[in-house]
Design a protein around this motif. Structure first.
Motif, PDB file in Angstrom:
ATOM      1  N   LYS A 135      37.701  43.978  40.975  1.00  0.00           N
ATOM      2  CA  LYS A 135      38.927  43.603  40.282  1.00  0.00           C
ATOM      3  C   LYS A 135      39.107  44.461  39.034  1.00  0.00           C
ATOM      4  O   LYS A 135      38.149  44.767  38.342  1.00  0.00           O
ATOM      5  N   GLU A 136      40.324  44.816  38.762  1.00  0.00           N
ATOM      6  CA  GLU A 136      40.616  45.609  37.571  1.00  0.00           C
ATOM      7  C   GLU A 136      41.147  44.694  36.473  1.00  0.00           C
ATOM      8  O   GLU A 136      42.339  44.699  36.173  1.00  0.00           O
ATOM      9  N   ILE A 137      40.218  43.913  35.898  1.00  0.00           N
ATOM     10  CA  ILE A 137      40.559  43.002  34.811  1.00  0.00           C
ATOM     11  C   ILE A 137      39.553  43.219  33.690  1.00  0.00           C
ATOM     12  O   ILE A 137      38.486  43.798  33.908  1.00  0.00           O
ATOM     13  N   THR A 139      36.548  43.041  31.176  1.00  0.00           N
ATOM     14  CA  THR A 139      35.164  42.660  31.435  1.00  0.00           C
ATOM     15  C   THR A 139      34.864  41.228  31.015  1.00  0.00           C
ATOM     16  O   THR A 139      34.171  40.506  31.730  1.00  0.00           O
ATOM     17  N   CYS A 140      35.392  40.799  29.875  1.00  0.00           N
ATOM     18  CA  CYS A 140      35.095  39.442  29.412  1.00  0.00           C
ATOM     19  C   CYS A 140      35.623  38.396  30.380  1.00  0.00           C
ATOM     20  O   CYS A 140      34.962  37.386  30.636  1.00  0.00           O
ATOM     21  N   ILE A 141      36.793  38.631  30.988  1.00  0.00           N
ATOM     22  CA  ILE A 141      37.344  37.691  31.970  1.00  0.00           C
ATOM     23  C   ILE A 141      36.515  37.751  33.242  1.00  0.00           C
ATOM     24  O   ILE A 141      36.207  36.716  33.849  1.00  0.00           O
ATOM     25  N   LEU A 142      36.132  38.938  33.630  1.00  0.00           N
ATOM     26  CA  LEU A 142      35.289  39.124  34.810  1.00  0.00           C
ATOM     27  C   LEU A 142      33.959  38.379  34.650  1.00  0.00           C
ATOM     28  O   LEU A 142      33.510  37.675  35.555  1.00  0.00           O
TER      29      LEU A 142
END
Length: 167
Positions: A135-137, A139-142
């Motif tokens: 996913k291209e989101i 890093t903290c959300i990942l």
């Protein structure tokens, strides 16, 4: 050179002359104009993992006692200190508290590093984590999603364990 004061609490001391040029420059660049290195009380050395006190500071003994108190205090005790001081700790106490928090984070990271990736034997878990990685989101959300997925799987494992015990 640092002198280790307390290995358990990770407290060390040094004199102004023991600072590297890079350390001295870094401190002075962050302070107001006209500040001298003699006013340095303590700092966090992330490379060595120590809270380092300036033994040349006239308040060294007081700062050492304060650092030991804060580093061995619980979260509740820190909040009590904060309440007594009008919601704000002194700058020295704040640095010691930041180090305390840093130490807790490092302890947790060390614990995580020693955990194997046992669950990669499960193809579903492996594929979910690999899909998250693609996913291209931010890093903290990942990381938050991966953590939530771990909690979900932990709950599933606990329910399965209870079901087995009840049967």
């Amino acid at each position: 050179m640092y002198e280790i004061i307390d290995e358990t609490l990770k407290i060390a001391s040094c004199g102004i002359n023991d600072l590297t040029f890079e350390q001295a420059s870094s401190f002075l660049s962050q302070w107001e104009d006209g500040a001298t290195l003699g006013s340095l009380t303590l700092f966090i050395n992330r490379e060595t993992g120590y809270l380092v006190l300036n033994r040349d500071n006239p308040q060294y003994d007081h700062n050492l006692k304060l650092a030991k108190t804060i580093l061995s205090a619980s979260d509740e005790q820190i909040e009590k200190y904060r309440g007594k001081m009008g919601g704000r700790l002194s700058e020295t106490a704040e640095v010691a508290n930041k180090f305390r928090e840093h130490k807790h984070i490092q302890d947790d990271l060390d614990m995580i590093e020693h955990q194997g990736v046992v669950l990669f034997g499960d193809r579903t878990i492996k594929n979910v984590l690999l899909s998250l990685e693609k996913k291209e989101i931010p890093t903290c959300i990942l990381m938050s999603q991966a953590y939530s997925y771990g909690v979900i799987n932990g709950k599933r494992m606990e329910r399965a364990r209870r079901k087995t015990v009840q049967a």
